[in-house]
Design a protein around this motif. Structure first.
Motif, PDB file in Angstrom:
ATOM      1  N   ILE A   1       0.843  -1.197   0.000  1.00 19.68           N
ATOM      2  CA  ILE A   1       0.000   0.000   0.000  1.00 19.68           C
ATOM      3  C   ILE A   1       0.881   1.251   0.000  1.00 19.68           C
ATOM      4  CG2 ILE A   1      -1.663   1.323   1.377  1.00 19.68           C
ATOM      5  CD1 ILE A   1      -2.826  -1.419   2.258  1.00 19.68           C
ATOM      6  N   GLY A   2       1.958   1.227   0.783  1.00 17.40           N
ATOM      7  CA  GLY A   2       2.893   2.351   0.811  1.00 17.40           C
ATOM      8  C   GLY A   2       3.554   2.565  -0.541  1.00 17.40           C
ATOM      9  N   CYS A   3       3.897   1.478  -1.241  1.00 16.20           N
ATOM     10  CA  CYS A   3       4.477   1.590  -2.587  1.00 16.20           C
ATOM     11  C   CYS A   3       3.507   2.273  -3.535  1.00 16.20           C
ATOM     12  CB  CYS A   3       4.845   0.214  -3.132  1.00 16.20           C
ATOM     13  SG  CYS A   3       6.317  -0.494  -2.409  1.00 16.20           S
ATOM     14  N   ALA A   4       2.241   1.874  -3.471  1.00 11.16           N
ATOM     15  CA  ALA A   4       1.238   2.478  -4.347  1.00 11.16           C
ATOM     16  C   ALA A   4       1.061   3.970  -4.041  1.00 11.16           C
ATOM     17  CB  ALA A   4      -0.094   1.749  -4.198  1.00 11.16           C
TER      18      ALA A   4
ATOM     19  N   ALA B   1       4.663  10.439  -6.149  1.00  7.37           N
ATOM     20  CA  ALA B   1       5.801  10.808  -6.996  1.00  7.37           C
ATOM     21  C   ALA B   1       5.320  11.288  -8.364  1.00  7.37           C
ATOM     22  CB  ALA B   1       6.742   9.621  -7.161  1.00  7.37           C
ATOM     23  N   HIS B   2       4.295  10.659  -8.891  1.00  9.03           N
ATOM     24  CA  HIS B   2       3.767  11.072 -10.192  1.00  9.03           C
ATOM     25  C   HIS B   2       3.248  12.505 -10.140  1.00  9.03           C
ATOM     26  CE1 HIS B   2       1.686  10.908 -14.006  1.00  9.03           C
ATOM     27  NE2 HIS B   2       0.562  11.264 -13.392  1.00  9.03           N
TER      28      HIS B   2
ATOM     29  N   GLY C   1       8.011   5.028  -0.620  1.00  9.30           N
ATOM     30  CA  GLY C   1       6.691   4.639  -0.123  1.00  9.30           C
ATOM     31  C   GLY C   1       6.716   3.249   0.501  1.00  9.30           C
ATOM     32  N   GLY C   2       7.466   2.328  -0.125  1.00  8.95           N
ATOM     33  CA  GLY C   2       7.599   0.988   0.433  1.00  8.95           C
ATOM     34  C   GLY C   2       8.329   0.978   1.756  1.00  8.95           C
ATOM     35  N   ILE C   3       9.366   1.788   1.850  1.00 11.51           N
ATOM     36  CA  ILE C   3      10.117   1.881   3.117  1.00 11.51           C
ATOM     37  C   ILE C   3       9.217   2.447   4.215  1.00 11.51           C
ATOM     38  CG2 ILE C   3      12.006   3.088   4.285  1.00 11.51           C
ATOM     39  CD1 ILE C   3      13.587   2.814   1.634  1.00 11.51           C
TER      40      ILE C   3
END
Length: 91
Positions: free
Chosen positions: A47-50, A56-57, A70-72
């Motif tokens: 969810i953090g990656c998304a 970022a976009h 986001g993943g971290i």
């Protein structure tokens, strides 16, 4: 040999097996809990990656950096949630 002696012998023979089975059951329960916690962390990391990719976009930053950070952040948040849930409750 009377009944109490037979029961004592039977108990002496079966007791190590009962202890071993309880030990195996405890290990399996601990392993299942560990896997469940890691799955929770993985879900929050995805969810953090998304969220990081979308952020970022819109900010104009490289998409891959957004996914990584986001993943971290999701992983750190996930481990924090797991830690909070595993704390002993105050009564």
């Amino acid at each position: 040999m009377n009944k109490t002696q037979a029961e004592a012998i039977t108990q002496a023979i079966l007791e190590p097996d009962v202890r071993a089975q309880e030990d195996i059951q405890r290990r399996r329960a601990a392993e299942a809990l560990s896997v469940a916690r890691r799955r929770q962390v993985a879900l929050l990391m995805l969810i953090g990656c998304a969220i990081g990719g979308v952020t970022a976009h819109f900010l104009g930053v490289r998409f891959t950096l957004g996914i990584i950070w986001g993943g971290i952040a999701g992983s750190a948040f996930g481990w924090f949630v797991v830690w909070l849930r595993s704390r002993p409750r105050a009564t």
